[in-house]
Scaffold this active site. Structure first.
Site, PDB file in Angstrom:
ATOM      1  CD  GLU A  43      48.592  46.099  30.215  1.00  0.00           C
ATOM      2  OE1 GLU A  43      48.690  46.158  28.987  1.00  0.00           O
ATOM      3  OE2 GLU A  43      47.883  46.885  30.882  1.00  0.00           O
ATOM      4  CE  LYS A 116      46.308  46.360  25.682  1.00  0.00           C
ATOM      5  NZ  LYS A 116      46.998  47.231  26.663  1.00  0.00           N
ATOM      6  CB  CYS A 153      45.002  46.807  29.664  1.00  0.00           C
ATOM      7  SG  CYS A 153      44.831  48.407  30.519  1.00  0.00           S
TER       8      CYS A 153
END
Length: 288
Positions: A43, A116, A153
């Site tokens: 990331e 995300k 993440c």
């Protein structure tokens, strides 16, 4: 039999974008030499993890898809090596800012962007200051090699993400990551917990998982995080079958027979026996 070789890379990052791109390319080439067809880089690898602190100046790091140098660079590399590359970047779209991954197919075709979904906010991980919650939806990408699902993440801690991706036909789940020490609790080590939660997603969905994390200590103003690496790959039942250390830079690969995994998933019947109408509480915040 439909075999695919996957890879996770792991590296430290500096505040020089061009250096990080060169380092990522070196690891991608190493993975390709080992036969990898889908290669995951961590990331926000183009820079230091700037989200440690809230600094307005860092908004200037964001680029549109069209203007991001790394996207163009790795598109050419994907064509050369004939590999699938999900590329993490700080995306700007008009007045919105996203933590995003652009998916580049093995022929260089841009397949789309995942933004995300879950945005963390806490000491050292001040992402809500920078990122708009993703509006792309949780979706899969049908590459020339396999159908892949991506979570970024913090997404990896939510079982709903993994289940939704697998329901949509994902054959492999990929999680680019930036996680390490907690500035407010330096004695706390989340490494094992971090791995186990994804191992659980793998076992519950009968699907391999690839997680790529960064390494090294990064200090920004009065905040410092030591990223603990430990990038890993699971088989379809959640066992770790490849793993990097806490401090090393490098590449790991694994080979999967996707047809065999599909048969195993059907055998277990998890998706046959689901009762979506009974899960209405999942659509609420408080379970009522």
């Amino acid at each position: 039999m439909r075999e695919v070789i996957v890879a996770a890379t792991q590296m430290s990052c500096s505040d020089v974008v061009s250096e990080n791109i060169v380092k990522a390319e070196k690891l991608i080439r190493e993975a390709a030499i080992k036969g990898a067809q889908i290669i995951l880089v961590q990331e926000l690898f183009q820079n230091l993890y700037f989200c440690q602190v809230q600094v307005e100046e860092y908004f200037k790091l964001a680029k549109t898809l069209e203007d991001d140098a790394a996207i163009h660079h790795f598109k050419k590399l994907a064509i050369e090596l004939q590999v699938v590359l999900p590329i993490s970047f700080f995306e700007r779209k008009n007045n919105a800012f996203y933590n995003a991954v652009a998916v580049i197919d093995a022929d260089g075709e841009y397949l789309g962007t995942y933004r995300k979904t879950h945005i963390p906010d806490g000491p050292g991980y001040c992402e809500k200051f920078y990122f708009t919650p993703g509006d792309s939806g949780i979706k899969v990408f049908k590459t020339k090699v396999a159908t892949i699902g991506i979570g970024i993440c913090w997404d990896q801690w939510f079982p709903e993400t993994a289940r939704a991706l697998t329901l949509q036909g994902a054959e492999i789940l990929l999680y680019p990551t930036a996680i390490g020490t907690e500035p407010s609790k330096p004695e706390y080590d989340s490494k094992d917990h971090w791995q186990r939660v994804m191992q659980g997603h793998s076992a519950a969905n009968i699907i391999p998982i690839i997680a790529s994390n960064r390494v090294g200590a990064e200090k920004i103003e009065d905040s410092e995080i030591t990223f603990y690496g430990s990038s890993f790959i699971t088989n379809a039942i959640g066992e770790k079958i490849a793993e990097l250390g806490r401090t090393e830079e490098g590449v790991i690969t694994s080979t999967f027979d996707l047809d065999q995994i599909a048969e195993l998933r059907s055998f277990w019947g998890f998706f046959r026996d689901r009762r979506p109408s009974m899960y209405s509480s999942l659509l609420t915040k408080d379970g009522e």
